[in-house]
Design a protein around this motif. Structure first.
Motif, mmCIF file in Angstrom:
data_model
loop_
_atom_site.group_PDB
_atom_site.id
_atom_site.type_symbol
_atom_site.label_atom_id
_atom_site.label_comp_id
_atom_site.label_asym_id
_atom_site.label_seq_id
_atom_site.Cartn_x
_atom_site.Cartn_y
_atom_site.Cartn_z
ATOM 1 N N TYR A 64 0.639 10.305 -7.594
ATOM 2 C CA TYR A 64 0.480 11.021 -6.321
ATOM 3 C C TYR A 64 0.375 12.537 -6.494
ATOM 4 O O TYR A 64 0.479 13.279 -5.534
ATOM 5 N N ASP A 99 -9.247 -2.896 -11.354
ATOM 6 C CA ASP A 99 -10.434 -2.177 -10.883
ATOM 7 C C ASP A 99 -10.562 -0.884 -11.677
ATOM 8 O O ASP A 99 -10.027 0.147 -11.314
ATOM 9 N N ALA B 16 -14.289 -2.168 -6.964
ATOM 10 C CA ALA B 16 -15.233 -1.125 -6.561
ATOM 11 C C ALA B 16 -14.531 0.105 -6.014
ATOM 12 O O ALA B 16 -15.109 0.872 -5.239
ATOM 13 N N GLY B 17 -13.275 0.285 -6.404
ATOM 14 C CA GLY B 17 -12.604 1.555 -6.125
ATOM 15 C C GLY B 17 -11.904 1.683 -4.781
ATOM 16 O O GLY B 17 -11.176 2.650 -4.556
ATOM 17 N N GLY B 18 -12.094 0.723 -3.880
ATOM 18 C CA GLY B 18 -11.549 0.858 -2.532
ATOM 19 C C GLY B 18 -10.031 1.007 -2.471
ATOM 20 O O GLY B 18 -9.508 1.662 -1.572
ATOM 21 N N HIS B 19 -9.344 0.454 -3.461
ATOM 22 C CA HIS B 19 -7.875 0.460 -3.422
ATOM 23 C C HIS B 19 -7.272 1.863 -3.453
ATOM 24 O O HIS B 19 -6.129 2.059 -3.059
ATOM 25 N N ALA B 20 -8.049 2.843 -3.927
ATOM 26 C CA ALA B 20 -7.506 4.207 -4.045
ATOM 27 C C ALA B 20 -7.781 5.056 -2.801
ATOM 28 O O ALA B 20 -7.442 6.226 -2.771
ATOM 29 N N ARG B 93 -20.872 4.907 -6.016
ATOM 30 C CA ARG B 93 -21.123 4.796 -7.454
ATOM 31 C C ARG B 93 -20.286 3.664 -8.059
ATOM 32 O O ARG B 93 -20.778 2.889 -8.888
ATOM 33 N N GLN B 94 -19.032 3.559 -7.609
ATOM 34 C CA GLN B 94 -18.173 2.508 -8.147
ATOM 35 C C GLN B 94 -18.647 1.122 -7.712
ATOM 36 O O GLN B 94 -18.666 0.181 -8.498
ATOM 37 N N ARG B 157 1.258 0.205 2.492
ATOM 38 C CA ARG B 157 1.901 0.963 1.415
ATOM 39 C C ARG B 157 2.546 2.256 1.924
ATOM 40 O O ARG B 157 3.613 2.648 1.469
ATOM 41 N N ASP B 218 -1.465 18.858 -2.163
ATOM 42 C CA ASP B 218 -1.055 18.786 -3.568
ATOM 43 C C ASP B 218 -0.526 17.408 -3.920
ATOM 44 O O ASP B 218 -0.660 16.947 -5.044
ATOM 45 N N VAL B 219 0.146 16.782 -2.982
ATOM 46 C CA VAL B 219 0.777 15.488 -3.253
ATOM 47 C C VAL B 219 0.237 14.463 -2.274
ATOM 48 O O VAL B 219 0.373 14.627 -1.066
ATOM 49 N N ARG B 220 -0.409 13.438 -2.792
ATOM 50 C CA ARG B 220 -0.930 12.390 -1.913
ATOM 51 C C ARG B 220 -1.043 11.099 -2.706
ATOM 52 O O ARG B 220 -1.216 11.120 -3.927
ATOM 53 N N LEU B 221 -0.963 9.978 -1.977
ATOM 54 C CA LEU B 221 -1.048 8.678 -2.644
ATOM 55 C C LEU B 221 -2.494 8.215 -2.785
ATOM 56 O O LEU B 221 -2.828 7.486 -3.721
ATOM 57 N N PHE B 222 -3.342 8.608 -1.844
ATOM 58 C CA PHE B 222 -4.715 8.105 -1.822
ATOM 59 C C PHE B 222 -5.718 9.231 -2.044
ATOM 60 O O PHE B 222 -5.451 10.391 -1.731
ATOM 61 N N ALA B 223 -6.871 8.851 -2.568
ATOM 62 C CA ALA B 223 -7.904 9.850 -2.862
ATOM 63 C C ALA B 223 -8.588 10.353 -1.593
ATOM 64 O O ALA B 223 -9.113 11.459 -1.568
#
Ligand SMILES: Nc1nc2c(ncn2[C@@H]2O[C@H](COP(=O)(O)OP(=O)(O)OP(=O)(O)O)[C@@H](O)[C@H]2O)c(=O)[nH]1
Ligand SMILES: [Mg+2]
Lengths: 229, 224
Positions: A64, A99, B16-20, B93-94, B157, B218-223
């Motif tokens: 994170y 993934d 395909a990257g969706g989890h982030a 792209r993913q 989450r 600065d701090v995050r769980l997801f992109a």
């Protein structure tokens, strides 16, 4: 890109040993293991030791923050353009196993932008004992645990401890303070891993990261040797 | 069409990257706009009928074979936030990487050659649907579903929301997803006949604003 790929070569999009232009890609080594065991410290030490003999890059997977990438940048172990941070969305093991697309892209972009590279180190975010890297992402993996996380971890096993190509038991300097029995850890690791190698290291000691660096050099020699054939 | 191929494409486990990505849910949680199942549902419904409708139409048009370069430009024009454009291309792209292995096709290869750093995700999804033998409405359904399942999973989450509650939210939104997909397929056919300017351009300004702020945390769980 692989304009001429056929069905058998479908894996070419990830695990192929060659780049789209036909040249051989860099060896990719993953470093996984529990939170705080010393993955970033090991990566930093390896970079300092190996950067004059090979062309290196690092991908970090922070959960994170960008702390690991920023630590490596602050320590100036490599020029900033050789370090990339991947965001993992609360699930570090997903990004290295289920993934791998974001990590593959980071590795390929590094090869495009600062290559040719000999070696890319991919550090996973700290995770549990079952987190391992996909073979589609890395060629070999190092699992880093430490003596302060409990000396029963090698006995507990799990995919990281049992199957990693190299098991590193880090922070041996702390063993006397936390009452960890190194001989027992070594015996348990041997029982879990048979012939697979184990390194006990302390980054506070004279030997430092040298045993791991030796193993990395061997891996690279084998990779480069396979290319020559 | 193959119904099973649609399930493969729509599966949340597709690598395909969706989890982030949280689809704006992380910013909305932080701002206090999502606090539980009810507000998650409101958030998802709003997202579905705005950016969801646009994405579904883009995907549907790509599945019909509308020029992906024109569609990618149309997607850019409909995405004011630079952070969201970047996220959409990254995810595109993913997805393209996964799709090229799953459904090898010259059209997917051409898309990768034209957009080495990624085209907008719905454009890739529609092209992948086409390669998988699916039609415009399938692609639109898949996109509509992803548009709300992403935030719902992320909120499980972020808020430790009861996962059964999150699934119930998605189930309640199913009729809305069907409507959006049907309308998107119509819009896709119109784009095929009359050009991409006819595609819907609904927007959710708070999602765009939230995404710009989120990208600077600065701090995050997801992109995203
Ligand atoms: N005493 C001692 N401390 C060490 C050793 N190796 C690393 N450390 C310290 O252990 C702490 C964690 O090290 P990191 O390298 O950040 O661990 P990590 O595995 O990358 O942690 P995450 O990425 O957060 O999972 C730091 O304070 C290091 O300085 C060692 O051999 N001995
Ligand atoms: Mg670290």
């Amino acid at each position: 890109m692989h304009l001429d790929h056929t069905h058998d070569e479908a894996a070419a999009v990830s695990a192929d040993a060659h780049r789209p232009d036909g040249t051989r890609r860099a060896l990719r080594i993953g470093l996984g293991g529990p939170v705080g065991s010393g993955k970033t410290a090991t990566v930093a030490a390896l970079c300092r030791l190996l950067r004059d003999e090979m062309s290196l890059a690092v991908v970090t997977n922070d959960i994170y923050t960008r702390e690991d990438a920023e630590f490596l940048l602050r320590e100036a172990v490599l020029p900033p353009e050789r370090i990339t941070a991947v965001e993992t969305g609360a699930c570090p093991h997903t990004a290295i196993r289920d993934d791998i697309s974001a990590n593959l892209e980071a590795v390929e972009d590094l090869e495009d932008e600062v290559g040719p590279l000999d070696l890319v180190l991919v550090e996973s975010g700290g995770d549990n004992l079952t987190a391992t890297f996909s073979r589609g992402l890395v060629d070999a993996q190092i699992f880093v645990i430490d003596v302060a996380g409990g000396d029963d971890i090698p006995r507990k096993g799990g995919p990281g401890v049992t199957t990693a190509d190299l098991l590193v038991v880090n922070k041996t300097d702390l063993a006397p303070y936390v009452g960890s029995d190194l001989a027992r850890m070594a015996a348990d690791a041997k029982a879990q891993r048979a012939e697979l190698p184990v390194v006990f290291q302390s980054l506070r000691s004279e030997e430092h990261v040298s045993a791991v660096a030796r193993w990395v050099r061997e891996q690279h020699a084998a990779w480069a040797g396979a290319a020559a054939k | 069409m193959s119904r099973a191929a649609l399930l493969v494409l729509a599966d949340g486990r597709l690598p395909a990257g969706g989890h982030a990505h949280s689809g704006g849910a992380e910013a909305a949680v932080k701002a206090g706009r999502i606090t539980g199942a009810r507000s998650l549902e409101d958030f998802c419904r709003g997202r579905l009928h705005t950016t969801g409708a646009v994405s579904a139409a883009l995907a549907g048009a790509a599945a019909l074979g509308v020029d992906p370069v024109a569609l990618d430009e149309a997607a850019d024009a409909r995405t004011p936030s630079a952070a969201l454009r970047t996220a959409a291309r990254k995810l595109g792209r993913q997805l393209l990487r996964a799709a090229r292995v799953a459904w090898p096709s010259p059209e997917l290869d051409a898309l990768a050659a034209r957009f080495p750093k990624g085209a907008h995700q719905p454009v890739v999804l529609g092209t992948a649907a086409r390669a998988a033998g699916l039609d415009a409405e399938d692609a639109a359904h898949c996109t509509a579903y992803e548009n709300v399942s992403g935030p719902a999973t992320a909120v499980v989450r972020l808020l430790s929301l009861d996962p059964f509650e999150a699934t119930a939210v998605l189930a309640r939104l199913a009729p809305d997803m069907d409507t959006v997909a049907r309308q998107a397929a119509e819009a896709a056919r119109r784009a095929w006949d009359e050009g991409t300017d006819t595609l819907p351009a609904a927007s959710a300004p708070l999602l765009e604003v939230g995404a710009e702020g989120h990208a600077g945390w600065d701090v995050r769980l997801f992109a995203s």
